[in-house]
Write an enzyme that holds these catalytic residues in place. Sequence first.
Site, short mmCIF file in Angstrom:
data_model
loop_
_atom_site.label_atom_id
_atom_site.label_comp_id
_atom_site.label_asym_id
_atom_site.label_seq_id
_atom_site.Cartn_x
_atom_site.Cartn_y
_atom_site.Cartn_z
N GLU A 122 0.83 -1.19 0.00
CA GLU A 122 0.00 0.00 0.00
C GLU A 122 0.87 1.25 0.00
O GLU A 122 2.06 1.21 0.32
CB GLU A 122 -0.90 0.01 1.25
N LYS A 142 -5.03 -11.31 9.52
CA LYS A 142 -5.34 -12.52 8.76
C LYS A 142 -5.30 -13.76 9.66
O LYS A 142 -6.13 -14.66 9.52
CB LYS A 142 -4.35 -12.66 7.60
#
Length: 325
Positions: free
Chosen positions: A182, A197
């Site tokens: 990002e 996650k």
Amino acid sequence: MKTPKKIGLFGFGTVGKGFYENLKKYPHISAKIAKVCVKRLDLPRIGHELYFTDNPDELLLDPQLDIIIELIDDPEAAKTYIQKSLLAGKDVISANKKMIGESLQEVSYWHDSFENRFLYEAAVGGGIPIVHTVDGFLRDQEVTEIRGILNGSSNYILTQMQANNWSFEKALREAQLKGFAERNPTLDISGIDAGYKLSILAYHAFGEVPSMKSFEIESIEGVTKEDIKRAKAKRRKIKLVASLKKSNHEIVCSVKPEAVGANDELYSVDYENNAVSVETLISGRHVFAGKGAGSLPTGSAVLEDLKRLLDGYSYQVSKKVRTVA
């Protein structure tokens, strides 16, 4: 012939474009993008046949839309859009691991309270179907441990540092240019992204919601050239390893750089690739590997969720969810 389901798509960045490109390759899928909501209408867009708007209500209040797909980078806005869509009776797909990882109690409530479905394969492992596998195929196997590389950005950076002697800064810039990291890479390089996650996988493996406050999380920024040199001397590679174990009714989670040897299944997993090893009591160890970042791999996971929705699939995660302090 069935009338195609109409999709409202939030976001047209890296993953949104990847999903759009993948969907175009499968004209037989009975769904089409009707509207796309973006932050800025003035940016040049591919796919000019699509209808773009910057007003979320054009999607949220449209009774003609059957499915909402949320692929934005704002977790607060994503949560709002998902809640409103579920309340409106729409099925929802998301790739927002931060929002899901931080809101698993609410996610569990959504699963219990709404007949319409909420799927998020793309939130974990990029193109690897690990959520579906743990939730579905392995749900009766009694998972005891999950271990893997769950962040393609950090793995790409570490690979370039070790294989080509790149500096951390150069490897990070390249990862951003390729769409693996990002613009604000803090979550990736800190290990927190992999922590989100891991918490999602814990929820599906055990029906429990662990607190990320209990996770041991370490950034790859602390990996030095001397660390890499020592690892190479021992024929090892440094990987950001996410680990989840259940022992004596307790869930232990960690994300930290680890020097792994050639006999480790994570050793040869390089660049933006991810890998997940799932240990079960019944059938032993299962290892899954694939692209963990990038437009088309992550977009493919969104597409697979769309196919599952159209087939009537919903998650099988335990209805009894317990918070682990």
